[in-house]
Enzyme design. Sequence first.
Site, PDB file in Angstrom:
ATOM      1  N   ASP A 210       0.843  -1.196   0.000  1.00 34.56           N
ATOM      2  CA  ASP A 210       0.000   0.000   0.000  1.00 34.56           C
ATOM      3  C   ASP A 210       0.875   1.242   0.000  1.00 34.56           C
ATOM      4  O   ASP A 210       2.092   1.152   0.084  1.00 34.56           O
ATOM      5  CB  ASP A 210      -0.911  -0.001   1.242  1.00 34.56           C
ATOM      6  CG  ASP A 210      -0.093  -0.015   2.528  1.00 34.56           C
ATOM      7  OD1 ASP A 210       0.255   1.081   3.002  1.00 34.56           O
ATOM      8  OD2 ASP A 210       0.214  -1.114   3.057  1.00 34.56           O
ATOM      9  N   ASP A 212       0.708   3.576   2.396  1.00 32.82           N
ATOM     10  CA  ASP A 212       0.564   4.163   3.723  1.00 32.82           C
ATOM     11  C   ASP A 212      -0.559   5.189   3.667  1.00 32.82           C
ATOM     12  O   ASP A 212      -1.536   4.993   2.939  1.00 32.82           O
ATOM     13  CB  ASP A 212       1.891   4.753   4.218  1.00 32.82           C
ATOM     14  CG  ASP A 212       1.976   4.813   5.740  1.00 32.82           C
ATOM     15  OD1 ASP A 212       1.760   3.763   6.373  1.00 32.82           O
ATOM     16  OD2 ASP A 212       2.238   5.884   6.281  1.00 32.82           O
TER      17      ASP A 212
END
Length: 290
Positions: A210, A212
């Site tokens: 991802d 973050d």
Amino acid sequence: MAETVIGVIGGSGVYEIAGLEEAEWRRVDTPWGAPSDEILVGRLEGVTMAFLPRHGRGHVHSPTSVPYRANIDAMKRLGVTDIVSVSACGSFREEMAPGDFVVVDQFIDRTFAREKSFFGEGFVAHVSVAHPTCARLGAAVKAAAEAEGIRVHDGGTYLAMEGPQFSTIAESRMYRDVWGADVIGMTNMPEAKLAREAEICYVTVAMVTDYDSWHEDHGTVDITEIIATLTGNADKARRLVRRLPGLLGGAREACAHGCDRALEHAVLTAPDKRDPALVAKLDAVAGRIL
């Protein structure tokens, strides 16, 4: 020459390695308590490999409760010469996209609730972690990833946070814009420091799941999306690991970067002042110099 023994510490989503011959789960007792789980030991292309699921099978350990000292000590007792740490992480860089791998070469340690050294009162030692990963091992991991068609980035700074919660947006932006970190995770510290104290070559393969929380187009971290990406990353990680025996070979020379001699000039406590109880606990980690 010594025998190469490859240790793999599997992070979130990576709980086994398929294809090991003569594989068996072994219990390894250490003076630092029980490791995260039993260790799967076998051979692949004639090279001994030892696999440890960092969070335990079934994912029972949080990043803070992982018994890092016991894990590294257990690897040392099994004769492991090279540790490849496979870890899920978030990315602070647009070009380091979910599904990419990053061969980490630097760390920023923001953990605070973990035991970070095998040494202490009664037996003091200071090892250098200026270069906390092994460049030779990192090159092998990069080559393995490229051979499997995995998009891989050579070099990156890993911000190790305590967790278990993910970052606030303010923290994420600070880590990215002010501190210059490239990826973020919760598990590779103090693991890397302990591997250096144990004189084991170590490298981190950060698997991006991802962006973050800094990324405006992606918002907050979505655990369902992370799990979906983890599944694909875990398959890539297993393929990468299967390439390592062929790249590292069965015979191993001394590390050109000195990882396997990190304690050579690190111990400060005079022999007659060393705590016998602590010395006994260090029989595997520091056995070479004791």
